[in-house]
Design a protein around this motif. Structure first.
Motif, short mmCIF file in Angstrom:
data_model
loop_
_atom_site.label_atom_id
_atom_site.label_comp_id
_atom_site.label_asym_id
_atom_site.label_seq_id
_atom_site.Cartn_x
_atom_site.Cartn_y
_atom_site.Cartn_z
N LYS A 183 2.10 -7.44 -10.13
CA LYS A 183 0.70 -7.89 -10.02
C LYS A 183 0.28 -7.99 -8.56
N THR A 184 1.18 -8.46 -7.72
CA THR A 184 0.86 -8.59 -6.30
C THR A 184 0.58 -7.23 -5.67
N LEU A 185 1.44 -6.25 -5.96
CA LEU A 185 1.28 -4.94 -5.37
C LEU A 185 0.14 -4.15 -6.01
N ALA A 186 -0.10 -4.36 -7.30
CA ALA A 186 -1.22 -3.68 -7.96
C ALA A 186 -2.55 -4.14 -7.37
N ASN A 187 -2.63 -5.44 -7.07
CA ASN A 187 -3.77 -6.00 -6.34
C ASN A 187 -5.11 -5.64 -6.97
N CYS A 188 -5.24 -5.93 -8.27
CA CYS A 188 -6.48 -5.63 -8.98
C CYS A 188 -7.17 -6.88 -9.51
#
Length: 369
Positions: free
Chosen positions: A319-324
């Motif tokens: 979730k952190t890297l997807a950053n959506c």
């Protein structure tokens, strides 16, 4: 156990593989069209190494460098016309998934100049596509060894074509070309590779050969995803090499197993909100794990064991890297967005427990939570 495993792409790997094995291209002819984006092939050094080697070996070439992110079928059609004009005998695609997917379509248009751009989706053409060579410059798409080409139609919708024509006749796999990728591209493509392997692992077609590729690459990719999440830095050369070869293994899993619901739902984030493909797919990893935990708990648990981390931590990294989380989609808007699926996509059917457009709409609405 019965299965049919078919992956005919010839992959020649190693540093300076293009220079050392350029003679392999002579079997395809003496004239080629190189299909690339505007700058990535140049920055990576791949374009220069290829063109110098081609010239030294008496192979004439032209360059089409208008392929952008999420390649447009109209641009592929234009490149096909250029290939006809210069009488190219084979094509070389250099770049990430966009250029590699595009050149597969260009090969069809070049051999079938009567086709209009949108007609390619009917998959009804008379002549065999021109031979294709792929040179990847990112670590993530798996396009080098998969049979799929994802193209954006004239309405702005991402649609895929697939068939034996989609396999490259030859791939030069040199990790050095990924070193020019900026941080955001490196992260997004790593997320893409992870999702290819993870979706394959959790899907119904994950037999022993597919699982072998997935189990080889998933821990390596996840290790670097955690590094990106914690350090926010680019990998060193060893990391670049590891990520690139892991992305090829993920591509093998993708090619055999296909994808689950995060891919088609992720297309919506790319088309309407400009989220890069890898991040867009990873944005729904938590929802995928919810389904897997409920309907395929052994597979979900085995994935966590393989990654050496607990589920909450894995989901947090993704979730952190997807950053959506800043994308806010209301229920009315989501209901409109899912109208693209007039029937249930195969990706939905293969998701643990099945999936529906209504569930996709709910996932879109809950992105910001």
């Amino acid at each position: 156990m019965a299965y049919n495993f078919f992956m005919p792409a010839k992959v020649v790997g190693g540093e300076k593989a293009v220079v050392k094995q350029i003679a392999l291209l002579k079997s395809f002819g003496n004239r080629c069209l190189i299909v690339t984006g505007g700058s990535g092939a140049k920055r990576s050094g791949a374009l220069e190494e290829l063109t110098v080697a081609l010239a030294e070996n008496g192979v004439e070439y032209r360059v089409y460098d208008k392929i952008g992110a999420n390649p447009k079928v109209a641009d592929c059609h234009e490149a096909g016309q250029l290939a006809c004009e210069c009488k190219a005998q084979f094509l070389v695609g250099i770049g990430g998934g966009s250029a590699l997917d595009a050149v597969k379509a260009v090969a069809i248009f070049a051999a079938n100049p009567e086709l209009e751009a949108e007609e390619i989706y009917k998959m009804n053409f008379k002549n065999e596509p021109l031979p294709t060579v792929g040179i990847g410059t990112t670590a993530g798409t798996g396009s080098e060894i998969s049979a799929v080409s994802v193209l954006t139609d004239t309405k702005g919708t991402k649609r895929s074509i697939k068939g034996e024509f989609g396999y490259f006749n030859l791939v030069f796999a040199d990790w050095r070309y990924t070193c020019s990728c900026p941080y955001e591209v490196t992260v997004s493509t790593a997320l893409d590779a992870f999702m290819h392997a993870a979706e394959g692992w959790l899907g119904p077609r994950c037999n022993e050969p597919a699982a072998a590729f997935a189990s080889e690459c998933l821990p390596k990719i996840y290790k670097w995803l955690k590094y990106f999440c914690n350090e926010g830095k680019l990998p060193d050369d060893k990391g670049r090499e590891e990520l690139y070869h892991a992305s090829l293994s993920a591509g093998f899993t993708l090619n055999y197993c296909g994808t689950l619901f995060p891919h088609p739902v992720g297309y919506i984030l790319t088309e309407h909100y400009g989220i890069p493909h890898g991040r867009a797919c990873a944005a729904f990893f938590d929802k995928l794990m919810e389904r897997a935990t409920q309907f395929a708990p052994e597979r979900a648990e085995s994935l966590c064991r393989l990654l050496g981390d607990d589920m909450d931590n894995i989901i947090s990294v993704m979730k952190t890297l997807a950053n959506c989380s800043d994308i806010v989609i209301g229920e009315v808007e989501a209901a409109e967005l899912i109208k693209r699926w007039s029937s249930t996509p195969k990706n939905f059917e293969c998701t643990p427990g099945g999936y529906t457009p209504d569930l996709a709409a709910k996932a879109l609405v809950e992105l910001a939570k």
